[in-house]
Design an enzyme around this catalytic site. Structure first.
Site, PDB file in Angstrom:
ATOM      1  N   HIS A 167     -12.131   0.314 -11.418  1.00 23.65           N
ATOM      2  CA  HIS A 167     -12.102  -0.914 -10.601  1.00 23.65           C
ATOM      3  C   HIS A 167     -10.685  -1.178 -10.094  1.00 23.65           C
ATOM      4  O   HIS A 167     -10.492  -1.566  -8.942  1.00 23.65           O
ATOM      5  CB  HIS A 167     -12.500  -2.138 -11.445  1.00 23.65           C
ATOM      6  CG  HIS A 167     -13.912  -2.142 -11.919  1.00 23.65           C
ATOM      7  ND1 HIS A 167     -14.244  -2.016 -13.249  1.00 23.65           N
ATOM      8  CD2 HIS A 167     -15.083  -2.275 -11.243  1.00 23.65           C
ATOM      9  CE1 HIS A 167     -15.559  -2.083 -13.385  1.00 23.65           C
ATOM     10  NE2 HIS A 167     -16.094  -2.225 -12.183  1.00 23.65           N
ATOM     11  N   SER A 180     -17.686   1.145 -17.253  1.00 29.20           N
ATOM     12  CA  SER A 180     -17.735   0.082 -18.273  1.00 29.20           C
ATOM     13  C   SER A 180     -18.632   0.519 -19.427  1.00 29.20           C
ATOM     14  O   SER A 180     -18.391   0.173 -20.581  1.00 29.20           O
ATOM     15  CB  SER A 180     -18.304  -1.204 -17.679  1.00 29.20           C
ATOM     16  OG  SER A 180     -17.679  -1.491 -16.465  1.00 29.20           O
TER      17      SER A 180
END
Ligand code: PAF
Length: 254
Positions: A36, A185
């Site tokens: 990200h 994640s």
């Protein structure tokens, strides 16, 4: 960094931004990692104003347990974004994003039914719908997406073109650990043993072997293969390890 919780708050700010200022946008579901952050850095560099959303979108989860165990922590995420120089963090809740109770949807009827879409019914309806809503609220010129979710990028790019939306989508290369594992994640849900085995997914994709051989190799390395397939010059795979669904893709050689 200013944190905003409702579309109305952002709309007020947005109307005060000069029309020659470029707004860059990175939508996320939180649980931020270096993948990200690479999108956020690119967005920061290429635009006058950077906006990141953190919204764990329930409509794109077909598996309730996957949603409930999604590893995100708002304080950690907002500290990382502040440090990265983000101007605005948009963090709405369900009622702000779904005043219609998800009775209106954006649906694609072809590619969204294949690969991940075939295995996760309704997943891409949820993704397309939330991103359309976010685009309509934020109204960015540029939006940044990671190539780890390459199918998602292709579908969103198609949506922007199909609906004549004036937004430029910027695909960003997959960020990998040194051992080749695509950063995600969901990697945080793996045990130490799982983390040691997970890079095999990328390694096996890169092997000079047939799809059948790759599938067998993955299964004998402890993965349960959801699918492994070629599509439009790319090799895509999704496989479970310790019950965690990992995805990866690479361009086909030659
Ligand atoms: O890629 C993601 O994290 C999500 O699918 C997105 C684009 C933020 C929509 O919820």
């Amino acid at each position: 960094m200013k944190i905003i919780h409702t579309p109305e708050e952002w709309k007020k700010i947005r109307s005060g931004i000069a029309s020659d200022k470029k707004i860059g946008f990175v939508p996320t579901m939180g649980g931020l990692h270096n993948g990200h952050l690479s999108l956020v850095q690119k967005c920061h560099k290429e635009n006058d104003i950077s906006v990141v959303s953190v919204y764990l979108n329930p409509t794109q989860f077909n598996d309730k347990n996957d949603l409930l165990t999604y590893p995100a922590n708002f304080e950690d995420d907002s500290a990382l974004l502040e440090k990265a120089g983000v101007d605005y963090l948009f963090a709405p809740d369900y009622s702000a994003m779904y005043p219609d109770g998800y009775t209106y949807k954006v649906i694609e009827t072809d590619f969204s039914q294949k690969l991940c879409g075939a295995k996760r019914p309704g997943h891409f309806d949820g993704v397309l719908t939330i991103v359309m809503k976010l685009f309509n609220i934020i109204r960015p010129q540029n939006a940044y997406f990671g190539e780890k979710d390459f199918q998602q990028y292709v579908l969103l790019d198609g949506m922007v073109k199909a609906f004549f939306m004036d937004i430029h989508l910027v695909p960003c290369p997959i960020v990998r650990e040194e051992n080749g594992l695509a950063i995600s994640s969901r990697n945080r849900k793996l045990s130490e043993k799982g983390l040691a085995a997970a890079p095999k997914l990328h390694e096996i994709l890169e092997n000079e072997s047939s799809l059948e051989q790759k599938k067998n190799e993955l299964e004998s390395s402890g993965f349960t293969v959801d699918y492994i397939t070629e599509h439009n010059g790319r090799l895509y795979a999704a496989a479970f390890l310790e019950g965690v669904r990992l995805i990866d893709n690479i361009p086909l050689k030659g």
